[in-house]
Design a protein around this motif. Structure first.
Motif, PDB file in Angstrom:
ATOM      1  N   GLY A 198       5.313 -11.927  -2.897  1.00 44.26           N
ATOM      2  CA  GLY A 198       4.704 -11.318  -1.713  1.00 44.26           C
ATOM      3  C   GLY A 198       3.560 -10.371  -1.991  1.00 44.26           C
ATOM      4  N   ALA A 199       3.246 -10.107  -3.253  1.00 43.39           N
ATOM      5  CA  ALA A 199       2.208  -9.129  -3.567  1.00 43.39           C
ATOM      6  C   ALA A 199       0.853  -9.523  -2.975  1.00 43.39           C
ATOM      7  N   GLU A 200       0.511 -10.801  -3.033  1.00 42.44           N
ATOM      8  CA  GLU A 200      -0.774 -11.236  -2.493  1.00 42.44           C
ATOM      9  C   GLU A 200      -0.814 -11.080  -0.979  1.00 42.44           C
ATOM     10  N   ALA A 201       0.245 -11.503  -0.305  1.00 43.39           N
ATOM     11  CA  ALA A 201       0.289 -11.414   1.157  1.00 43.39           C
ATOM     12  C   ALA A 201       0.219  -9.962   1.619  1.00 43.39           C
ATOM     13  N   TYR A 202       0.934  -9.079   0.952  1.00 39.86           N
ATOM     14  CA  TYR A 202       0.919  -7.674   1.363  1.00 39.86           C
ATOM     15  C   TYR A 202      -0.398  -6.991   0.977  1.00 39.86           C
ATOM     16  N   THR A 203      -1.040  -7.454  -0.077  1.00 41.49           N
ATOM     17  CA  THR A 203      -2.390  -6.952  -0.377  1.00 41.49           C
ATOM     18  C   THR A 203      -3.336  -7.310   0.761  1.00 41.49           C
ATOM     19  N   LEU A 204      -3.260  -8.554   1.214  1.00 44.44           N
ATOM     20  CA  LEU A 204      -4.058  -8.966   2.370  1.00 44.44           C
ATOM     21  C   LEU A 204      -3.778  -8.073   3.572  1.00 44.44           C
ATOM     22  N   ALA A 205      -2.500  -7.801   3.817  1.00 47.39           N
ATOM     23  CA  ALA A 205      -2.125  -6.987   4.970  1.00 47.39           C
ATOM     24  C   ALA A 205      -2.708  -5.582   4.857  1.00 47.39           C
ATOM     25  N   MET A 206      -2.698  -5.013   3.665  1.00 44.98           N
ATOM     26  CA  MET A 206      -3.273  -3.682   3.470  1.00 44.98           C
ATOM     27  C   MET A 206      -4.777  -3.676   3.733  1.00 44.98           C
ATOM     28  N   VAL A 207      -5.469  -4.662   3.182  1.00 42.77           N
ATOM     29  CA  VAL A 207      -6.924  -4.739   3.361  1.00 42.77           C
ATOM     30  C   VAL A 207      -7.278  -4.903   4.833  1.00 42.77           C
ATOM     31  N   LEU A 208      -6.601  -5.804   5.513  1.00 39.37           N
ATOM     32  CA  LEU A 208      -6.914  -6.078   6.914  1.00 39.37           C
ATOM     33  C   LEU A 208      -6.543  -4.907   7.808  1.00 39.37           C
ATOM     34  N   SER A 209      -5.385  -4.295   7.560  1.00 36.05           N
ATOM     35  CA  SER A 209      -4.982  -3.143   8.357  1.00 36.05           C
ATOM     36  C   SER A 209      -5.945  -1.980   8.162  1.00 36.05           C
ATOM     37  N   SER A 210      -6.465  -1.816   6.950  1.00 38.15           N
ATOM     38  CA  SER A 210      -7.448  -0.757   6.692  1.00 38.15           C
ATOM     39  C   SER A 210      -8.717  -0.985   7.493  1.00 38.15           C
ATOM     40  N   LEU A 211      -9.129  -2.237   7.637  1.00 37.60           N
ATOM     41  CA  LEU A 211     -10.316  -2.543   8.441  1.00 37.60           C
ATOM     42  C   LEU A 211     -10.072  -2.207   9.906  1.00 37.60           C
ATOM     43  N   HIS A 230      17.988 -23.808  -7.874  1.00 35.91           N
ATOM     44  CA  HIS A 230      18.057 -22.753  -8.888  1.00 35.91           C
ATOM     45  C   HIS A 230      17.213 -23.123 -10.107  1.00 35.91           C
ATOM     46  N   LEU A 231      17.220 -24.389 -10.448  1.00 38.79           N
ATOM     47  CA  LEU A 231      16.430 -24.860 -11.583  1.00 38.79           C
ATOM     48  C   LEU A 231      14.942 -24.633 -11.327  1.00 38.79           C
ATOM     49  N   VAL A 232      14.502 -24.937 -10.117  1.00 32.16           N
ATOM     50  CA  VAL A 232      13.103 -24.705  -9.757  1.00 32.16           C
ATOM     51  C   VAL A 232      12.770 -23.217  -9.823  1.00 32.16           C
ATOM     52  N   ASP A 233      13.676 -22.370  -9.304  1.00 31.18           N
ATOM     53  CA  ASP A 233      13.446 -20.924  -9.346  1.00 31.18           C
ATOM     54  C   ASP A 233      13.274 -20.421 -10.768  1.00 31.18           C
ATOM     55  N   VAL A 234      14.117 -20.910 -11.663  1.00 31.35           N
ATOM     56  CA  VAL A 234      14.095 -20.435 -13.041  1.00 31.35           C
ATOM     57  C   VAL A 234      12.877 -20.937 -13.793  1.00 31.35           C
ATOM     58  N   VAL A 235      12.513 -22.178 -13.570  1.00 31.43           N
ATOM     59  CA  VAL A 235      11.481 -22.821 -14.378  1.00 31.43           C
ATOM     60  C   VAL A 235      10.071 -22.452 -13.921  1.00 31.43           C
ATOM     61  N   THR A 236       9.859 -22.290 -12.616  1.00 32.52           N
ATOM     62  CA  THR A 236       8.503 -22.051 -12.134  1.00 32.52           C
ATOM     63  C   THR A 236       8.018 -20.668 -12.525  1.00 32.52           C
ATOM     64  N   THR A 237       6.718 -20.578 -12.792  1.00 30.66           N
ATOM     65  CA  THR A 237       6.083 -19.314 -13.170  1.00 30.66           C
ATOM     66  C   THR A 237       5.687 -18.558 -11.909  1.00 30.66           C
ATOM     67  N   ASN A 238       5.979 -17.268 -11.873  1.00 25.18           N
ATOM     68  CA  ASN A 238       5.695 -16.470 -10.682  1.00 25.18           C
ATOM     69  C   ASN A 238       4.878 -15.230 -11.027  1.00 25.18           C
ATOM     70  N   LYS A 239       3.825 -15.427 -11.804  1.00 28.62           N
ATOM     71  CA  LYS A 239       2.958 -14.325 -12.189  1.00 28.62           C
ATOM     72  C   LYS A 239       2.086 -13.932 -11.001  1.00 28.62           C
ATOM     73  N   THR A 240       2.150 -12.682 -10.615  1.00 29.29           N
ATOM     74  CA  THR A 240       1.319 -12.194  -9.518  1.00 29.29           C
ATOM     75  C   THR A 240       1.216 -10.680  -9.618  1.00 29.29           C
ATOM     76  N   ASP A 241       0.253 -10.119  -8.909  1.00 27.26           N
ATOM     77  CA  ASP A 241       0.041  -8.671  -8.897  1.00 27.26           C
ATOM     78  C   ASP A 241      -0.563  -8.277  -7.560  1.00 27.26           C
ATOM     79  N   PHE A 242      -0.438  -7.019  -7.219  1.00 25.25           N
ATOM     80  CA  PHE A 242      -1.188  -6.476  -6.100  1.00 25.25           C
ATOM     81  C   PHE A 242      -2.665  -6.385  -6.506  1.00 25.25           C
ATOM     82  N   PHE A 243      -3.544  -6.743  -5.570  1.00 25.17           N
ATOM     83  CA  PHE A 243      -4.995  -6.681  -5.762  1.00 25.17           C
ATOM     84  C   PHE A 243      -5.438  -7.458  -7.007  1.00 25.17           C
ATOM     85  N   ARG A 244      -4.785  -8.581  -7.248  1.00 22.69           N
ATOM     86  CA  ARG A 244      -5.213  -9.455  -8.345  1.00 22.69           C
ATOM     87  C   ARG A 244      -6.577 -10.063  -7.994  1.00 22.69           C
ATOM     88  N   GLU A 245      -7.495 -10.056  -8.943  1.00 19.52           N
ATOM     89  CA  GLU A 245      -8.872 -10.493  -8.709  1.00 19.52           C
ATOM     90  C   GLU A 245      -9.470  -9.705  -7.538  1.00 19.52           C
TER      91      GLU A 245
END
Length: 293
Positions: free
Chosen positions: A135-148, A83-98
């Motif tokens: 999961g935003a990065e993984a699902y972004t990958l899935a969208m891009v690949l499925s579109s191809l 729980h300490l690791v969950d609280v302390v670690t930073t989890n900044k992410t977005d769909f289609f980041r970069e």
């Protein structure tokens, strides 16, 4: 006329503190660094204190001092460490980041990978989001690949997402996001790959089952000496996590990861993390994108 100072007996200097003492911050920083490789400089003390208050409340404790005593003097770390690791670690992410990374992947990246797999009738490509957060990065990958694939590119794919935070992994597996969080997803993909909540007041969307089936999530501490994945990956995303590590740890982690990358495969890192590649057997092919030689 003389005056005397009134002592507030209820707020004596010995009263338990609801703030994170320097000694306790240092102990937490040492613990987190040892477990995750993440540095917590003194300037993060106020931020960490604010994040830890939810754990203080979760345990029904009176203050921060009691929580730290529970951690370090009463054996609380045995059950509280994750729980300490969950609280302390930073989890900044977005769909289609970069987004340039995904444009490269959809263009020259996939073209090169298909050439490498040209001996296979329907190649299966393996992707790894090595700090997958929610999961935003993984699902972004899935969208891009499925579109191809929808555009008649003949390949199959699977995606592994790993993270140290069990809370983020639960979020990723559930694949439900606030509607405003998916705003970066292009309109056509939003229509194709996102399910709207039946109750519009919920203001949430969920990734469609066909993409969820292609993505699996697993717990992984990048500080582990080995990673329990057998097959080699065609693409590994390791973005915006190395910045939290010391240089020596950055190199060690990245070397372990690319040992799971097939020759000719691609490593994607954050734009502020490219210098780590100078110590690796890779060549740069685009900003923050490297190919294993």
């Amino acid at each position: 006329m003389s005056f005397h100072t009134t002592v507030d007996r209820g707020r004596s200097q010995h009263a338990p503190s609801d703030h994170l003492a320097e000694r306790d911050f240092n102990r937490i920083a040492e613990l987190i660094n040892g477990k995750t490789g993440i540095r917590l400089p003194p300037g993060k003390r106020t931020m960490i204190e604010a994040r830890l208050r939810k754990r203080v409340r979760a345990h029904g404790m009176a203050n921060m001092e009691a929580y730290c005593r529970f951690l370090f003097d009463e054996g609380g770390l045995e059950t509280e460490a994750s729980h300490l690791v969950d609280v302390v670690t930073t989890n900044k992410t977005d769909f289609f980041r970069e987004p340039d990374h995904f444009r490269f992947l959809a263009g020259p990246g996939i073209a090169a990978l298909m050439t490498q797999h040209q001996h296979e009738r329907s190649p299966h490509l393996h992707f790894w989001s090595a700090a997958s957060s929610n999961g935003a990065e993984a699902y972004t990958l899935a969208m891009v690949l499925s579109s191809l694939i929808d555009r008649n590119r003949r390949f199959d794919f699977s995606i592994l997402g790993t993270d140290i935070s069990t809370a983020m992994l639960r979020h990723a597996h559930r694949a439900v996001y606030p509607s405003d969080f998916v705003a970066p997803v292009p309109g056509q993909m939003r229509h194709r790959y996102l399910l709207q909540a039946r109750d519009p007041r919920q203001n949430e969307v969920r990734i469609v089952p066909e993409l969820r089936e292609r993505v699996r999530f697993a717990h992984l501490n990048l500080m582990d000496r080995t990673y329990p994945f057998e097959h080699h990956f065609d693409v590994i995303f390791l973005r915006n996590v190395l910045i939290y590590f010391e240089r020596e740890v950055q190199v060690a982690v990245t070397r372990r990861l690319i040992s799971h990358l097939r020759p000719g495969g691609y490593l994607f890192v954050g734009h502020s993390e490219t210098s780590v590649a100078y110590d690796l057997p890779v060549r740069q092919v685009a900003p923050a994108i490297f190919q294993l030689q």
